[in-house]
Scaffold this motif. Structure first.
Motif, short mmCIF file in Angstrom:
data_model
loop_
_atom_site.label_atom_id
_atom_site.label_comp_id
_atom_site.label_asym_id
_atom_site.label_seq_id
_atom_site.Cartn_x
_atom_site.Cartn_y
_atom_site.Cartn_z
N THR A 230 54.40 28.47 23.62
CA THR A 230 52.93 28.84 23.76
C THR A 230 52.08 28.05 22.57
OG1 THR A 230 53.24 30.56 22.37
CG2 THR A 230 53.12 31.11 24.82
N VAL A 231 53.12 27.33 21.53
CA VAL A 231 52.53 26.52 20.49
C VAL A 231 53.19 24.80 20.63
CG1 VAL A 231 52.03 28.34 19.08
CG2 VAL A 231 54.35 27.33 19.25
N GLN A 232 52.53 24.33 20.00
CA GLN A 232 52.86 22.88 20.07
C GLN A 232 53.45 22.51 18.76
OE1 GLN A 232 49.75 19.73 20.66
NE2 GLN A 232 51.12 18.68 21.65
N PHE A 233 54.44 21.77 18.62
CA PHE A 233 55.13 20.97 17.45
C PHE A 233 56.02 19.80 17.83
CE2 PHE A 233 57.33 24.97 18.51
CZ PHE A 233 58.65 24.36 18.58
N ARG A 238 52.11 18.74 26.56
CA ARG A 238 51.22 20.00 27.26
C ARG A 238 51.29 19.76 28.60
NH1 ARG A 238 47.09 23.40 25.66
NH2 ARG A 238 45.79 23.99 27.50
N GLU A 239 51.72 20.86 29.32
CA GLU A 239 51.86 20.89 30.93
C GLU A 239 51.16 22.29 31.25
OE1 GLU A 239 55.66 20.23 32.42
OE2 GLU A 239 55.58 18.24 31.75
N ASN A 240 50.23 22.28 32.05
CA ASN A 240 49.70 23.72 32.46
C ASN A 240 49.41 24.63 31.55
OD1 ASN A 240 49.80 22.84 35.20
ND2 ASN A 240 51.85 23.27 35.45
N TYR A 243 53.70 24.20 26.20
CA TYR A 243 54.31 22.96 25.64
C TYR A 243 55.59 22.73 26.21
CZ TYR A 243 49.89 23.27 23.47
OH TYR A 243 48.23 23.46 22.98
N ARG A 244 56.04 21.62 26.61
CA ARG A 244 57.43 21.27 27.01
C ARG A 244 58.02 20.60 25.85
NH1 ARG A 244 59.47 16.68 29.57
NH2 ARG A 244 57.29 16.15 30.22
N HIS A 245 59.10 21.00 25.37
CA HIS A 245 59.99 20.34 24.43
C HIS A 245 61.36 19.91 25.24
CE1 HIS A 245 57.47 22.05 21.10
NE2 HIS A 245 57.39 23.01 22.12
N THR A 246 61.50 18.89 25.24
CA THR A 246 63.04 18.39 25.70
C THR A 246 63.99 18.14 24.86
OG1 THR A 246 61.68 17.36 27.50
CG2 THR A 246 63.94 16.79 27.15
N VAL A 247 65.08 19.02 24.89
CA VAL A 247 66.24 18.85 23.92
C VAL A 247 67.65 18.79 24.86
CG1 VAL A 247 65.13 20.26 22.18
CG2 VAL A 247 66.42 21.57 23.79
#
Length: 292
Positions: A230-233, A238-240, A243-247
């Motif tokens: 729900t937070v960006q870092f 940003r998607e819908n 926030y999508r983080h790819t690991v």
């Protein structure tokens, strides 16, 4: 149903296939993939009894590939399959039914049922006047005229339009569901992934990896985790509204969860993405080039 032991094929000083060993169980669909020149077609032709191995041996349906009885149990579809263009589909299939000594009544029933399943129209048209896709369907029908237990298909949908390609792939899957044992080779790895139970990857005449897709992914693929917060870092996308983080590891997933909570947010979804067969194949090929 099929067993290959240390198969080798040499042309002078060049080894097209080097010591290939594998087994295919009854009712299994076994894929053989690799780049051009990897030895796939040579391997399939040795299994079909069209080429004599320089070394090693293979059996199909319990028979050595040099035995005539083996050919009665086999249906082979080569990548290039020229037909007798002055014949019609019916006369062409009847010709091969006679070669296999299929009783006339059985042959007629088998021809009609197979052509119906392949949705082949214009059965009295000369083959020379037919499209490539229609000819390929006739060639597939020919491979089934003797009701074989084992099918060897080399690029069955090569060069065909997408609609015909999908039809042939679906038909091949149907044959597997009916209990046929199939060895299948294709450059379109999506099709291989779709219908094969296990796969062998060949490169420069050798089998360099084999197993079901799950095994190949575990040994040669990669797993990617998409963590939605729900937070960006850290450059998340940003998607819908999230926030999508790819690991690439579970440790990184845990670290992302902890970071989200530290930023006053939370993880709302985690999605896993496995390597496709094409990505596994490219990883194996690239590894072979580095080792070479």
């Amino acid at each position: 149903m099929i067993e290959a032991r240390e198969l080798r094929k040499e042309y002078g000083d060049f080894a097209a296939v080097e010591g290939s060993s594998f087994e295919v169980a009854e009712g299994e669909v076994f894929g053989i993939i690799g780049p051009n020149g990897a030895g796939k077609t040579t391997t399939l032709k040795m299994l079909a009894g069209l080429l004599d191995p320089t070394g090693g041996e293979a059996t199909v349906a319990g028979y050595d590939t040099s035995e005539t009885e083996m050919r009665k149990r086999l249906g082979f579809l080569p990548e290039e399959s020229p037909l007798y263009e002055e014949m019609t589909p019916i006369t062409y299939l009847q010709f091969f039914a006679d070669l296999y000594n299929v009783p006339p009544e059985s042959a007629q029933t088998r021809m009609e049922e197979t052509l119906d399943e392949l949705d082949l129209q214009h059965r009295q048209r000369q083959l020379g006047d037919m499209s490539k896709g229609m000819k390929r369907k006739v060639a597939i029908a020919r491979s089934l005229i003797n009701d074989p237990d084992v099918l060897i298909y080399d690029e069955p949908a090569s060069g065909l339009d997408p609609l015909t390609t999908n039809y042939i792939i679906e038909f091949t899957a149907q044959l597997a569901a009916e209990g046929k044992t199939i060895v299948f080779s294709a450059h379109n790895l999506f099709h291989v992934e779709e219908i094969c139970d296990r796969v062998a990857i060949m490169n420069e005449g050798e089998i360099v990896a084999r197993g079901d897709l799950e095994q190949l992914q575990a040994e040669h693929g990669e797993t990617t985790y998409h963590v939605y917060t729900t937070v960006q870092f850290d450059g998340a996308v940003r998607e819908n509204g999230r926030y999508r983080h790819t690991v690439e590891s579970m440790d990184a997933v845990d670290a992302t969860r902890e970071r989200a909570e530290a930023e006053g947010g939370k993880v709302v979804d985690i999605r896993t993405e496995e390597s496709s067969l094409e990505e596994v194949f490219l990883n194996v090929a690239e590894s072979g080039r580095r080792e070479g």
